[in-house]
Structure formats: structure tokens, C-alpha cells
Design a protein around this motif. Sequence first.
Motif, PDB file in Angstrom:
ATOM      1  N   VAL A 112       7.345  22.716  64.486  1.00  0.00           N
ATOM      2  CA  VAL A 112       7.501  23.372  63.185  1.00  0.00           C
ATOM      3  C   VAL A 112       8.633  22.733  62.411  1.00  0.00           C
ATOM      4  O   VAL A 112       9.376  21.915  62.924  1.00  0.00           O
ATOM      5  CB  VAL A 112       7.739  24.887  63.332  1.00  0.00           C
ATOM      6  CG1 VAL A 112       6.521  25.572  63.927  1.00  0.00           C
ATOM      7  CG2 VAL A 112       8.995  25.149  64.149  1.00  0.00           C
ATOM      8  N   SER A 113       8.760  23.133  61.166  1.00  0.00           N
ATOM      9  CA  SER A 113       9.722  22.498  60.257  1.00  0.00           C
ATOM     10  C   SER A 113      11.143  23.024  60.398  1.00  0.00           C
ATOM     11  O   SER A 113      12.087  22.340  59.983  1.00  0.00           O
ATOM     12  CB  SER A 113       9.277  22.698  58.806  1.00  0.00           C
ATOM     13  OG  SER A 113       7.973  22.208  58.605  1.00  0.00           O
ATOM     14  N   SER A 114      11.285  24.218  60.945  1.00  0.00           N
ATOM     15  CA  SER A 114      12.616  24.838  61.043  1.00  0.00           C
ATOM     16  C   SER A 114      12.487  26.095  61.896  1.00  0.00           C
ATOM     17  O   SER A 114      11.382  26.589  62.127  1.00  0.00           O
ATOM     18  CB  SER A 114      13.105  25.231  59.649  1.00  0.00           C
ATOM     19  OG  SER A 114      12.276  26.250  59.095  1.00  0.00           O
ATOM     20  N   PRO A 115      13.623  26.639  62.345  1.00  0.00           N
ATOM     21  CA  PRO A 115      13.558  27.911  63.077  1.00  0.00           C
ATOM     22  C   PRO A 115      12.939  29.021  62.223  1.00  0.00           C
ATOM     23  O   PRO A 115      12.171  29.850  62.724  1.00  0.00           O
ATOM     24  CB  PRO A 115      15.037  28.196  63.369  1.00  0.00           C
ATOM     25  CG  PRO A 115      15.698  26.854  63.363  1.00  0.00           C
ATOM     26  CD  PRO A 115      14.968  26.059  62.314  1.00  0.00           C
ATOM     27  N   GLU A 116      13.240  29.004  60.943  1.00  0.00           N
ATOM     28  CA  GLU A 116      12.673  30.018  60.055  1.00  0.00           C
ATOM     29  C   GLU A 116      11.151  29.865  59.957  1.00  0.00           C
ATOM     30  O   GLU A 116      10.423  30.849  59.932  1.00  0.00           O
ATOM     31  CB  GLU A 116      13.276  29.883  58.649  1.00  0.00           C
ATOM     32  CG  GLU A 116      14.772  30.174  58.562  1.00  0.00           C
ATOM     33  CD  GLU A 116      15.654  28.984  58.973  1.00  0.00           C
ATOM     34  OE1 GLU A 116      15.097  27.903  59.286  1.00  0.00           O
ATOM     35  OE2 GLU A 116      16.888  29.125  58.968  1.00  0.00           O
ATOM     36  N   ALA A 117      10.722  28.616  59.888  1.00  0.00           N
ATOM     37  CA  ALA A 117       9.282  28.362  59.833  1.00  0.00           C
ATOM     38  C   ALA A 117       8.596  28.874  61.093  1.00  0.00           C
ATOM     39  O   ALA A 117       7.487  29.400  61.027  1.00  0.00           O
ATOM     40  CB  ALA A 117       9.024  26.861  59.651  1.00  0.00           C
ATOM     41  N   LEU A 118       9.245  28.721  62.222  1.00  0.00           N
ATOM     42  CA  LEU A 118       8.660  29.216  63.478  1.00  0.00           C
ATOM     43  C   LEU A 118       8.480  30.725  63.402  1.00  0.00           C
ATOM     44  O   LEU A 118       7.439  31.267  63.781  1.00  0.00           O
ATOM     45  CB  LEU A 118       9.533  28.819  64.664  1.00  0.00           C
ATOM     46  CG  LEU A 118       9.017  29.236  66.042  1.00  0.00           C
ATOM     47  CD1 LEU A 118       7.579  28.749  66.285  1.00  0.00           C
ATOM     48  CD2 LEU A 118       9.946  28.714  67.145  1.00  0.00           C
ATOM     49  N   GLU A 119       9.480  31.404  62.872  1.00  0.00           N
ATOM     50  CA  GLU A 119       9.362  32.853  62.744  1.00  0.00           C
ATOM     51  C   GLU A 119       8.220  33.231  61.821  1.00  0.00           C
ATOM     52  O   GLU A 119       7.454  34.159  62.111  1.00  0.00           O
ATOM     53  CB  GLU A 119      10.683  33.430  62.223  1.00  0.00           C
ATOM     54  CG  GLU A 119      11.805  33.362  63.258  1.00  0.00           C
ATOM     55  CD  GLU A 119      13.146  33.812  62.690  1.00  0.00           C
ATOM     56  OE1 GLU A 119      13.149  34.512  61.640  1.00  0.00           O
ATOM     57  OE2 GLU A 119      14.196  33.453  63.281  1.00  0.00           O
ATOM     58  N   ARG A 120       8.071  32.489  60.746  1.00  0.00           N
ATOM     59  CA  ARG A 120       6.977  32.793  59.815  1.00  0.00           C
ATOM     60  C   ARG A 120       5.627  32.580  60.495  1.00  0.00           C
ATOM     61  O   ARG A 120       4.705  33.390  60.342  1.00  0.00           O
ATOM     62  CB  ARG A 120       7.067  31.927  58.557  1.00  0.00           C
ATOM     63  CG  ARG A 120       8.191  32.311  57.604  1.00  0.00           C
ATOM     64  CD  ARG A 120       8.053  31.626  56.242  1.00  0.00           C
ATOM     65  NE  ARG A 120       8.187  30.166  56.339  1.00  0.00           N
ATOM     66  CZ  ARG A 120       9.340  29.508  56.200  1.00  0.00           C
ATOM     67  NH1 ARG A 120      10.479  30.159  55.990  1.00  0.00           N
ATOM     68  NH2 ARG A 120       9.364  28.186  56.280  1.00  0.00           N
ATOM     69  N   ARG A 121       5.525  31.528  61.238  1.00  0.00           N
ATOM     70  CA  ARG A 121       4.261  31.256  61.926  1.00  0.00           C
ATOM     71  C   ARG A 121       3.944  32.319  62.966  1.00  0.00           C
ATOM     72  O   ARG A 121       2.818  32.774  63.075  1.00  0.00           O
ATOM     73  CB  ARG A 121       4.311  29.867  62.616  1.00  0.00           C
ATOM     74  CG  ARG A 121       4.175  28.680  61.672  1.00  0.00           C
ATOM     75  CD  ARG A 121       2.818  28.643  61.011  1.00  0.00           C
ATOM     76  NE  ARG A 121       2.827  29.201  59.696  1.00  0.00           N
ATOM     77  CZ  ARG A 121       1.812  29.872  59.159  1.00  0.00           C
ATOM     78  NH1 ARG A 121       0.685  30.057  59.843  1.00  0.00           N
ATOM     79  NH2 ARG A 121       1.894  30.351  57.939  1.00  0.00           N
ATOM     80  N   VAL A 122       4.946  32.690  63.723  1.00  0.00           N
ATOM     81  CA  VAL A 122       4.713  33.717  64.750  1.00  0.00           C
ATOM     82  C   VAL A 122       4.259  35.005  64.087  1.00  0.00           C
ATOM     83  O   VAL A 122       3.320  35.667  64.550  1.00  0.00           O
ATOM     84  CB  VAL A 122       5.986  33.923  65.594  1.00  0.00           C
ATOM     85  CG1 VAL A 122       5.836  35.154  66.487  1.00  0.00           C
ATOM     86  CG2 VAL A 122       6.271  32.677  66.445  1.00  0.00           C
ATOM     87  N   ALA A 123       4.884  35.337  62.972  1.00  0.00           N
ATOM     88  CA  ALA A 123       4.494  36.560  62.260  1.00  0.00           C
ATOM     89  C   ALA A 123       3.050  36.469  61.797  1.00  0.00           C
ATOM     90  O   ALA A 123       2.268  37.417  61.943  1.00  0.00           O
ATOM     91  CB  ALA A 123       5.434  36.773  61.075  1.00  0.00           C
ATOM     92  N   ALA A 124       2.682  35.308  61.250  1.00  0.00           N
ATOM     93  CA  ALA A 124       1.309  35.142  60.766  1.00  0.00           C
ATOM     94  C   ALA A 124       0.324  35.207  61.926  1.00  0.00           C
ATOM     95  O   ALA A 124      -0.750  35.804  61.827  1.00  0.00           O
ATOM     96  CB  ALA A 124       1.188  33.807  60.040  1.00  0.00           C
ATOM     97  N   ILE A 125       0.692  34.612  63.053  1.00  0.00           N
ATOM     98  CA  ILE A 125      -0.219  34.577  64.200  1.00  0.00           C
ATOM     99  C   ILE A 125      -0.371  35.967  64.801  1.00  0.00           C
ATOM    100  O   ILE A 125      -1.479  36.387  65.186  1.00  0.00           O
ATOM    101  CB  ILE A 125       0.289  33.564  65.255  1.00  0.00           C
ATOM    102  CG1 ILE A 125       0.186  32.141  64.705  1.00  0.00           C
ATOM    103  CG2 ILE A 125      -0.499  33.704  66.564  1.00  0.00           C
ATOM    104  CD1 ILE A 125       0.920  31.096  65.530  1.00  0.00           C
ATOM    105  N   GLU A 126       0.727  36.684  64.853  1.00  0.00           N
ATOM    106  CA  GLU A 126       0.689  38.016  65.489  1.00  0.00           C
ATOM    107  C   GLU A 126      -0.247  38.963  64.763  1.00  0.00           C
ATOM    108  O   GLU A 126      -0.805  39.866  65.380  1.00  0.00           O
ATOM    109  CB  GLU A 126       2.102  38.588  65.569  1.00  0.00           C
ATOM    110  CG  GLU A 126       2.892  37.989  66.735  1.00  0.00           C
ATOM    111  CD  GLU A 126       4.304  38.537  66.824  1.00  0.00           C
ATOM    112  OE1 GLU A 126       4.841  39.024  65.803  1.00  0.00           O
ATOM    113  OE2 GLU A 126       4.890  38.452  67.928  1.00  0.00           O
ATOM    114  N   THR A 127      -0.433  38.730  63.470  1.00  0.00           N
ATOM    115  CA  THR A 127      -1.340  39.597  62.718  1.00  0.00           C
ATOM    116  C   THR A 127      -2.694  38.951  62.490  1.00  0.00           C
ATOM    117  O   THR A 127      -3.516  39.478  61.738  1.00  0.00           O
ATOM    118  CB  THR A 127      -0.717  39.949  61.362  1.00  0.00           C
ATOM    119  OG1 THR A 127      -0.481  38.707  60.646  1.00  0.00           O
ATOM    120  CG2 THR A 127       0.608  40.686  61.536  1.00  0.00           C
ATOM    121  N   SER A 128      -2.954  37.831  63.128  1.00  0.00           N
ATOM    122  CA  SER A 128      -4.159  37.057  62.826  1.00  0.00           C
ATOM    123  C   SER A 128      -5.410  37.580  63.512  1.00  0.00           C
ATOM    124  O   SER A 128      -6.526  37.294  63.075  1.00  0.00           O
ATOM    125  CB  SER A 128      -3.952  35.604  63.251  1.00  0.00           C
ATOM    126  OG  SER A 128      -3.891  35.539  64.680  1.00  0.00           O
ATOM    127  N   GLY A 129      -5.208  38.280  64.605  1.00  0.00           N
ATOM    128  CA  GLY A 129      -6.371  38.709  65.372  1.00  0.00           C
ATOM    129  C   GLY A 129      -6.777  37.711  66.426  1.00  0.00           C
ATOM    130  O   GLY A 129      -7.664  37.978  67.254  1.00  0.00           O
TER     131      GLY A 129
END
Lengths: 317, 317, 317, 317
Positions: free
Chosen positions: A75-92
Motif C-alpha cells: 500500500v501507499s502509506s499506513p493510512e492507506a492500509l487502514e482505508r483499505r482494511v475498512a473498505a474490505i471489512e465492509t465488502s462482503g
Amino acid sequence: MQSEPCHDVAHLGHVEVLTDKFDESLDFFARVFGLKLAGRDAASAYLRAWDDYEFHTLKLSAHHTTGVGHIGYRVSSPEALERRVAAIETSGFKLMGWVEGDLGHGRAYRVEDPFGHVFELYWDTVKYRPPASDAPALKNNASRFHATGASPRRLDHLNLLATDVTEFRRFMETCLGSRVTELILLDNGRTGGCWFTVNNKTYDLACAEGRGRNRLHHVTYATDQREDILRAADIFLENGVHIEQGPHKHAIQGTFFLYVWEPAGNRIELANAGARLILQPDWEPVIWTEADRKKGQAWGLKLVETFHTHATPPVKP
Amino acid sequence: MQSEPCHDVAHLGHVEVLTDKFDESLDFFARVFGLKLAGRDAASAYLRAWDDYEFHTLKLSAHHTTGVGHIGYRVSSPEALERRVAAIETSGFKLMGWVEGDLGHGRAYRVEDPFGHVFELYWDTVKYRPPASDAPALKNNASRFHATGASPRRLDHLNLLATDVTEFRRFMETCLGSRVTELILLDNGRTGGCWFTVNNKTYDLACAEGRGRNRLHHVTYATDQREDILRAADIFLENGVHIEQGPHKHAIQGTFFLYVWEPAGNRIELANAGARLILQPDWEPVIWTEADRKKGQAWGLKLVETFHTHATPPVKP
Amino acid sequence: MQSEPCHDVAHLGHVEVLTDKFDESLDFFARVFGLKLAGRDAASAYLRAWDDYEFHTLKLSAHHTTGVGHIGYRVSSPEALERRVAAIETSGFKLMGWVEGDLGHGRAYRVEDPFGHVFELYWDTVKYRPPASDAPALKNNASRFHATGASPRRLDHLNLLATDVTEFRRFMETCLGSRVTELILLDNGRTGGCWFTVNNKTYDLACAEGRGRNRLHHVTYATDQREDILRAADIFLENGVHIEQGPHKHAIQGTFFLYVWEPAGNRIELANAGARLILQPDWEPVIWTEADRKKGQAWGLKLVETFHTHATPPVKP
Amino acid sequence: MQSEPCHDVAHLGHVEVLTDKFDESLDFFARVFGLKLAGRDAASAYLRAWDDYEFHTLKLSAHHTTGVGHIGYRVSSPEALERRVAAIETSGFKLMGWVEGDLGHGRAYRVEDPFGHVFELYWDTVKYRPPASDAPALKNNASRFHATGASPRRLDHLNLLATDVTEFRRFMETCLGSRVTELILLDNGRTGGCWFTVNNKTYDLACAEGRGRNRLHHVTYATDQREDILRAADIFLENGVHIEQGPHKHAIQGTFFLYVWEPAGNRIELANAGARLILQPDWEPVIWTEADRKKGQAWGLKLVETFHTHATPPVKP
């Protein structure tokens, strides 16, 4: 699709390739293909191309069969990782949660696509620090150009099979924020193949319609010049490597390619895209029809049958 | 520097090159260098490489002297343009405000760097739609590969002079959100040269310390292969073009290069970076010292004197 | 000059290179330059390029200084050898008579040119018969393409110094039946350089005006592609080899070149002539004047000073 | 076969190609393939590659069908021509006697092989003297490198069909003094294909077993680099030329090839042999078996069906 491209994921980081012929596969990748062995642990060899900046881009793991173990994107940054995890967690999609890293990287977040492929996203990586014997003559290279075997410069992409490419696309767009650059639209309305990127490379992952679960079509490294691929063809020939197809040029993406099978059967590719990049922010995916595909590859080559039938691990017909 | 890279600016869009030998310059760019003429207006010819997606990447304008007219960068989205304008408006740099576009693009926001170079940012562009006679055989190319002259694939970068490269760096980082990939650190502590990128290309703009205002060192197009550059050297030779330096390989950035002077004296380059990209999100700028520079170019070539003394427009010694 | 070309001599067979740094020189030629070690005797290593058909093309001999030991040319037939010996015996040049061969060939007839260079002509050679481990994948190659180091395909030519190139020319025409393909005519009427061939190659031996006796300017191997030479430049760089000049293209002969110094100081070249051959039976030597030479190499490169001052063995200034 | 090679014939001089689509064929050869038009007469266009020294190497003649008109070889000297004529007159092959030349050469002696192909030998040629507009920048080239289309450097070879390759071989050895470099030995004991040279080129004429009389398989020009052939493939693609096979590398002779059909259907090839030459005076022909041939081309490509069925002029199945 977002009006503004997602830049959370920086680049394809590594691919874990499984082999049931570990010693032979390692010999192929190190001596013939020309990757460098950065380290080993109990079940795996960690390999990188001479200008890959990370500790590894290929994790070669001993296994009871062949195929892909997991696919890692940085990922591009630690913040980006958090954003991705958040998106994935709600992805189904199927969450696998956090894992500790390995010799190559730190903690990573894993998710499985609907077809059995395991993806992980990470920020915390191990950067390759060459010992004096592997230091590059030019300081802007990651390590010495060792000129062993085909010696491609860096990891380029991989190609996975999925029984439903449209669903796979949804997974890539949702979980990685990937964008589609080119795709195959079948006469029956289905997507036959799809090419994705997270950055300006024309693609870092392709998906083709195919059977089975967790199946790998190929893993690819990039060379600096097309002549490197022609030269590599002779290296493969002299080393008894099965040359499946090429050298030739794809119509889709226009990359110059050469496909071989490593000793355990995983398909490995060398590719060169020339100066072609996707810099255009509002690039519209190029759509190829079956009529287009009937023309063959860029200069007319008809792909061999095994290109459509062989993938790893093998499945019953 | 931001912890998260800025992606507001997508790519270098076009460079306006000024010529006081318009007809000769146009002949050079179209026939010898191998760009395509997309259109003309009263004072300018709009040229593009065969795979540039925009209407133009080179605006060749008749002028009383040589050099650069302006530098255009395309942004990633309308929202990104707004963010950039906001950042520029508070930057303290010389605002030039909105301009209407030209044959090549719509409205653009202009700002002048401290050294007289005019930059513009735009979203609204004119995409090149080839007529049937210029349609590409492969639909993922912007237009037909016409194989005229050197026929590079796309615009690559430009190099400007500035009396204070550190201040120029501040301008690029502030106004464009550019990142530094490599730089020259002089023994006296000043930055002698700096290479910037807004995307995964190794650079799209370089700046070298030099005299005068609004001075251009060179404009560069990218070829697919290094052999294209060797071939181009013979094309330049046969056409009486002044070959200033090369072919050779730079140590900085590792690009394979060839520098020529177009008929009015602007320096034009062909370059090939191979498969080298900056994908690493936390790339640290590579720093080259004067000791490094004394070694010459990658394979030892010492740059000719004119490389350090010639730029456009010319200035009194 | 004969109205019908002489075909008695078939090709340059081998060059004996002297080194006072034997182990380092051997490491250079085998590991970095990419020749293969076919055999050794008390004072020499016998090396060949991967597609050289003879046992050796480079005889690397330990010596108290550097330079050339002897130059071997293979004749076209036993009858041709007799014709050559007869011509040499009446030539007035310094006869050295018959010698037994070495690991590489059988009996040979030796003659010394007026500048101390020892030439030998032979028919009876040792053809390289690869062991299974070195067998080529393609049966029309002499041995396996091993892809080690620069791995040029075959021996190409050498360049010797002579205080009187015109006299050297007389030697070559008389003793070998060589033909001149290109030459440098100095303003003072002397021949500054001369390029000779015994077959359709553009040249197999060049002579430049220079001081001393038995002096070697360089020995050259041919690569298949120019890109091989660009790649080799990086191999040389990574291995700390002194890159003296290039890559660039000569105006004379048009060959693409790269000159390096092996560890003992002998100059070694990689060259590529493309598809250029001298097939024309009534080819007239191309004459280059000093005015031509002032333009530099094909694309303007000015040769470095050492190219004119450095040769082996060294002589006092 | 003689113990001493015959050098009476210097090189393949020209091929007359017949077309029933003259204007389209001429456009192909001049604009797309990149030969230069040296002159025209009533029925023919005389074309040459940019570094061919003769007035023409391709005589394109309007005809009611396609195929080969005649094949011209230049001899080494007037004396050599007399020797060849004497040998041909007693050969038993079909004498056609002396003919006046054409725009390209003077008097020539013609003989027909048993399969209807007309060969002519000549000494007196027309050397191409470029006008100022076509003068080369480098004086050792025959004319300006015009970089139009594929622009190969020179004529390379042709391939003819014969119902009895062994008898064709007898013709070549007897009449031209050609030597065999490689051949295909079929399981049934017949020679399936044979490659001939009169000089150090690996071959200038190949013969394959095939039906009909006076049939042409292909005519080939040589490029300097393999990358030129890859580039040419895109030029052919953009110009709607039928790309039949390639780019790929032959196992036999190891040449890198690309086969296309010009508008009238004659097969035309671009080839690159790298640095490979036959310098060895006692070269033994390389024999390829059907088992070898089953492996496909060098890197495994299986030739398309038309490669075996299509030749010119066409014959009824």
C-alpha cells in the motif's frame, strides 16, 4: 466507480508460487530465470529480480502441489492500509484478518477472493539492503545487475483464473481499488478476461475465465528490452525449459511476451511493454471482442492449446 | 513532505517550444523526429507522438527567439484541479490566473515559477480522435504507428534551468505536488540538479542550475527500445541534424539517451528507461555527489561542453 | 593487386594475447567477457567464444609483459597453405619457418612482419568437440550458448600498430593475400590506418600508425546484436572493468563498438556490424581523409586520448 | 565435390519477381518494405535496399501471374565468368545462352535448372551512383539510410521449390559452384530441403521439395538487428500486409525471420543472422532429420500450413 482514482495500493509486491519440485524450481528461478535468492526459511525461498527494491517479489514455497499461495500488494502509506482494511471489512468478501509477515514483510491484512485466491495488503516491508558483494555500480539500482540467466529487471504482473471474471473485477475494484485498463467481452455478454492496474503500469494483474479454485495462469517479470526476451528464449532452450509460446506480441496490452513452464509446471512469463504506460487519468478500458480475438495475437500468432488448458494447480478435465 | 503522495497532477501534458525558424523546426519534428501534426493555428503547430492520447504534446510556436513558451500538466480530475489552484493561490508564487485553452485543451490555470517558466494545469483536454487514415491497427494505441523518422512513442519529460534549484524544487512540490526521485548535491551544499515526478515515471521534469530566465535545457520523447535510439542516430545523421551527445546511458536515472539540436537550436532528446519505474511509495531521493559526477555518465562518457553551456533562448556569456 | 581475389586464407583463426596478470586476465575473459575455457597448458589458457568452431580463438599466455604473442590465420586447404608458403618464402619478409602447433592446431608456418608481429598460417586445426555438458541445443552451433557475461558469438578481428602502414599493407597483401576494404589517407600522403579482409567480413585485421614493435591496439569479438553490447557495458561496469570508449558507432566500417581494458591492460572490443558484408568482388577501398576524421565517430563522438596513446605492451613516451 | 571451394560466383545479385498486381506490389516494396526505386523500364521496376551496391537487387516485373522471373548471381571476375560458362556448357543442363542485360547489368549467361528456374551469371553490372539527394552521410554506405518502412540493409537470399532437391543440388554445385551448408534429410532418404552459399554468408539460396515448375517460395532481405524485424512487424500490421509467420527463429540456420505476402501473393521475408557466418573452409553440412523437424522452429513454433502449401505461382492442389 470513483470519479477520482484510488491510490491506496501502490504496487504488486510479491507472489507466492507453490511447487512440488522445490529444488528444481529454485534452480530454474535462480540460475536460468535469473532472480536472486535473498533468503530462505523452512518451506520457502525468497527471490527478487535485480532491481526489485523489496526483500522478495517471489516467494517459492514447497507444497504438495503447484499454483499460487498468496498475492501481496504494498500500500501507499499506513493510512492507506487502514482505508483499505475498512473498505474490505465492509465488502462482503471473505475476511482472513491480520497475519504476521515473513522474511519479506511485516503484518499484512488478508482477504480471499470468491475463487480461492488469497490477497494480502501490507505497508511494513523489508527493503533489500545489498551486501557489498551485491552492491550496484549505479546507486539508483536496488542491487548489482548480475547478468545471470534471463535476469529480468523487476516483477511485473500475474494472471489468475476465475469462473466469473465480472465478480473478480468487483473484488479487485472494491478491495484493492484497482482500475480496469483492458478487457475481453465475449459474445455471450460475459467478460472473458480483464486487466487491472493500481498505478501507471498498463496492468499488474490479469484475470481470465477458467475452472477450479485458486488457480494461477502465470507470473511475469519485466525485461528492459525486447532483445532480452529473444536472448532469454535461447537460454531457456539450452536449459531444457519448456517454451510454451512466443516470443510474440499480444494485441491486448501490446506487450511482447515469452511463456515458459518452470519445472513444477507453473507458467512463467517474460514481458516487455516498451514505453507504454497508462498516464491518462480518465482512461476508458479498451474492449476486445471475440471477433478481435479471432485475429490472433498482434502479428497473427494463434495461441497454442495449452495456453487455454494448462494452469496450476492442474484440475481434472 | 507529505506523508501521503499527492496524486492531483496526472502527467506532463505538453510543452510549448518556441522557434525563430518555424518551417525548419516543423520539418524536423514532423519528418525527421517523427511526430504527427494534429493541427495548426495562427502561430503554432500542434504535434503529438503516435501513442500520445491528447491532441498535442508539443506546441511549436513561431517566436522571435527560442526556448519554452509554457509547460502544461494534466490533472487527475476536476476536483484535483480545484485543489491545485487552491494550493497555488496560497503559495506565494506568481499567479497568472485562468486562461482559455487552445486547439489542444480547455481552460487552464497558470502560475509562473521564480525563474520565468510558465506552468499551466488543466483537466479539460482534447483527446486525439484519429481519422480513418490514422487509425491504429491495434485499438489500444492512440493512432497508427506511422514509422516516420524516429517515431518515439510518447512525450517523456523536459529539463529547465533555474538559478536556484532548491527554490525550483519548492515550487514543484508546492504547486504541482511533484516528488523528487534523484538529485545532485554539490560540494557547496547547493542542489545542482533535481528530477521530479508526479506519477510512477522516474521523472517528467528535471531542473539544472543555470543562468537566465525562462530557459529550456531540453524536451524529451520516449522510445520503446534502445535500438530505436541507435536507429534514430543514423536518421539524424542522414538529415544533417546536429547530434550533440550520445547515444549513451546516464548514471542519474539510468536512462539511455541521445541529444540533438533542432534547427532553431532547442535541444531535443530521445530517451529509453527500459522497465524502470518508481513504484515504491516511500522512495527516497537518490543523491549524487560531485565525486559521483566526476566519473562521467554510466559508462564513463564525459559530457560535451555545450551540454553545460547551450540552452534556449541563448544568453550572453 | 591481383585481378582475381586470393582465397588462400580462409579466416582469422586465433590471437595469442600476453598478460602479466594471468589469473586476473583469465577471470576477465571467462567470467566477465564470456569466453569458454577449452583447455590449458603450462603457460596458456585456450579460450573460444560459444560459436567458434575451433578449439580456441584466444590463447591467453602468461608473460612478463602484455601485448600480442602471435596471430594465426587458417587457410582454405592444404594446397592453399603450400601456395601461401611459396609466396611468403619469396616475399623478402622475415621467415620463421614451420612450427609444431599447440593444443589448438597442428603445424603452422610463421612469418614476421616488419614491425615485430608474428603471423602463422595453418590448415590442420583442432575442432572443438563439445562434451555433453557443453553440447548446443541447436546442432548448427559449435557449442552451448552459455549466456555467461557478455558471451559474444565469435572472434572478429584485431588491430595492430605499425610505424609504416603502407609497408604493413604490402606485408598483408603479399603474405596473406588480404584485400583492403577501408583506409585513412593522411594529409601528408601517408596511410594512417588500413582495414584488411581475407573473406566477406568487412575486416579481420586493422592497422594503425603507431610507435614501437609488436604492438597490439585491440582484439575484438562479435556480438549478434547491438543490444548485446549495451548490456555488456553494464556487465563491465558492475565488474569494475575499465570502459575506455563507447558504446558508439565508428564511421569507418560502421561497426558499433565498445572498448574496455582487460586487467593487464590489453584493449578488448565488442563489435557488431549488423548485416554489413563485403560481397562485392570489385570493392574499391573507401578512403577517409583527415577532414573526414575531424567529424569524429559516426554520431560525432570524439575518441578519448588514451585510444591514441594506449596500446600493449606500453612504450616509453 | 572439389577439395578447394569454388569462388567463381561472388554473391546473389538480384531476383526478378513477377507480379500481376504491379502497382500494389511496387507500393509495397517501396513504401512499406522500404526498398528504393532506382529505375524503371517498360515492364519492370528496379529496386534496391539502401546499402545494396548494385543498381538493383529486385526486378519487379508486371506479368500475367506471380513467381520468379530469373535469378542473377554476380561472378568474381571476367575470368570467373568464362570458367562458369565452360562448366555450364558441359553440364548437361538446359543452356539458354547469352543475353543482353537490362537497366541493372550487362551481358549475362543463362541456364535453366531442371525445374524451370532461370539463372543468369554476369560480371558487368551497373553500380548504383546516388544523386546528391540520395548520397549517404557515411561514405562506406551505398546510399542514404532513408529509414522508410522496414528499410532492410541488403538482399539476402531466396528459396525455390524443386520436385527433386538432390537434382537441384547437383545443378547448384555444378553450375554455380555453390556449397551446401545445411540440409533436411527425410526418413525416406530424400533431401527435403537444402541451403546453399557461394561465399561466407550462411546461405544465399535455399531449395525445398515442392510441386510445379519455376516456383518461388520466398525472397529475403537482411536487417541489421532483430529489433528491426519486430518493428517491421508493426509496420506490416499497420499497412494491412498479410503476416504469415513470425517473428521467430529458425532452427535451421538460426536466422530470425518474419514472412509476409506482398499484394500479389509472393512471399517476402526479413531475416537477421546476427554475427553468424560460415568462415570454416571445411564446413560439413549440418543434417536435420524429420525427428529434429518435429520439434518445430528454434523456440518451438510450428509453422503454419500455408508455409508448406503456398508458393508462387499458385498451382492446382
